[in-house]
Write an enzyme that holds these catalytic residues in place. Structure first.
Site, mmCIF file in Angstrom:
data_model
loop_
_atom_site.group_PDB
_atom_site.id
_atom_site.type_symbol
_atom_site.label_atom_id
_atom_site.label_comp_id
_atom_site.label_asym_id
_atom_site.label_seq_id
_atom_site.Cartn_x
_atom_site.Cartn_y
_atom_site.Cartn_z
ATOM 1 N N SER A 48 4.440 12.017 24.669
ATOM 2 C CA SER A 48 3.309 11.099 24.864
ATOM 3 C C SER A 48 2.165 11.784 25.604
ATOM 4 O O SER A 48 2.368 12.712 26.376
ATOM 5 C CB SER A 48 3.740 9.872 25.666
ATOM 6 O OG SER A 48 4.744 9.144 24.996
HETATM 7 N N1 SAH Z 1 9.116 9.325 26.401
HETATM 8 C C1 SAH Z 1 8.967 10.360 25.395
HETATM 9 C C2 SAH Z 1 8.188 9.843 24.201
HETATM 10 C C3 SAH Z 1 8.796 10.296 22.936
HETATM 11 S S1 SAH Z 1 8.155 9.533 21.472
HETATM 12 C C4 SAH Z 1 8.340 11.602 25.974
HETATM 13 O O1 SAH Z 1 7.833 11.549 27.106
HETATM 14 O O2 SAH Z 1 8.388 12.660 25.338
HETATM 15 C C5 SAH Z 1 9.211 8.131 21.286
HETATM 16 C C6 SAH Z 1 10.688 8.397 21.204
HETATM 17 O O3 SAH Z 1 11.340 7.148 20.946
HETATM 18 C C7 SAH Z 1 11.123 9.331 20.071
HETATM 19 O O4 SAH Z 1 11.883 10.385 20.603
HETATM 20 C C8 SAH Z 1 11.964 8.436 19.150
HETATM 21 O O5 SAH Z 1 13.023 9.106 18.520
HETATM 22 C C9 SAH Z 1 12.460 7.386 20.130
HETATM 23 N N2 SAH Z 1 12.889 6.114 19.530
HETATM 24 C C10 SAH Z 1 12.339 5.455 18.480
HETATM 25 N N3 SAH Z 1 13.012 4.309 18.227
HETATM 26 C C11 SAH Z 1 14.016 4.239 19.168
HETATM 27 C C12 SAH Z 1 15.064 3.300 19.433
HETATM 28 N N4 SAH Z 1 15.253 2.192 18.691
HETATM 29 N N5 SAH Z 1 15.896 3.567 20.461
HETATM 30 C C13 SAH Z 1 15.755 4.674 21.239
HETATM 31 N N6 SAH Z 1 14.793 5.598 21.014
HETATM 32 C C14 SAH Z 1 13.933 5.388 20.002
#
Ligand code: SAH
Length: 213
Positions: free
Chosen positions: A64
């Site tokens: 993010s």
């Molecule tokens: N907090 C992370 C953001 C990653 S992007 C960072 O700082 O890098 C969002 C993430 O949510 C992705 O890795 C994706 O695989 C995950 N995601 C999407 N749907 C999800 C779900 N139902 N349960 C858990 N994770 C999920």
């Protein structure tokens, strides 16, 4: 993994940018000022680690944007020691911000590749979530509930009822809601049955997907 004076200098500038964009929580700014974000990036993007932008990580996901991480963390409005659930571990950067601020963190990731990578990486650099779970965040973590705060870091097409149900009275769910564009939404639990809803502008996230993969 190195953290040079140059990295520290770029990080200081990033923190100044976040202040200019309206982030005011000193603990959030201090955490971002301390964490080497370049360690969380794929090698091809390391030069961009201190630009206020989202970047690709493994499994078609993104780390993010720093502003988004800062805003969501600020909106949780928590003190050190609070018990937090994060949905979407991804690179682990948002997790590191919460841990650096002294939170007790539970974090869920649905992509096995990312889960395995971040599960090894975070402890290696000294960040230890209470639990990292490979699973579907739509369900939350009923066995560990209630939480003092829940943060969703993927775009949710709707607000999962399970997450609202896992908040303490007084606790907040910070969740970007929408399909193409998401509205940052905060639900504060007022009682067993009442929630207050506030919105904080438009953001763009990768989608919150059902089931693990
Ligand atoms: N907090 C992370 C953001 C990653 S992007 C960072 O700082 O890098 C969002 C993430 O949510 C992705 O890795 C994706 O695989 C995950 N995601 C999407 N749907 C999800 C779900 N139902 N349960 C858990 N994770 C999920």
């Amino acid at each position: 993994m190195k953290d040079t004076f140059q990295h520290k200098g770029m990080r200081k500038k990033l923190v100044e940018t976040l202040v200019r964009k309206g982030i005011s929580n000193a603990d959030v700014l201090a955490a971002i000022g301390r964490i080497p974000r370049h360690w969380f990036m794929d090698s091809g993007f390391i030069d961009h680690a201190y630009v206020d932008k989202a970047f690709p990580i493994a499994a078609d996901q993104t780390i993010s944007q720093p502003f988004t991480v800062a805003r969501q963390t600020e909106l949780l409005a928590l003190l050190p020691g609070a018990k937090v659930l994060e949905i979407g571990t991804g690179s682990g950067y948002q997790s590191a911000v919460l841990l650096e601020m002294g939170m007790t963190l539970f974090t869920i990731e649905r992509q096995n590749e990312l889960f395995k990578k971040t599960n090894l990486f975070l402890p290696k650099i000294g960040y230890r979530p209470k639990k990292m779970i490979f699973g579907d965040g739509y369900k939350g973590l009923p066995n560990e509930a209630p939480f003092d705060g829940i943060i969703v870091t993927a775009g949710a097409p709707y607000v999962p009822k399970a997450l609202l149900a896992q908040l303490h009275v007084g606790a907040r769910l910070v969740i970007p809601v929408g399909d193409e564009v998401q509205i940052m939404t905060v639900f504060t639990r007022k009682s067993a049955t009442e929630f207050e809803k506030e919105t904080y502008g438009e953001f763009r996230f990768v989608p919150l997907l059902e089931d693990k993969n």
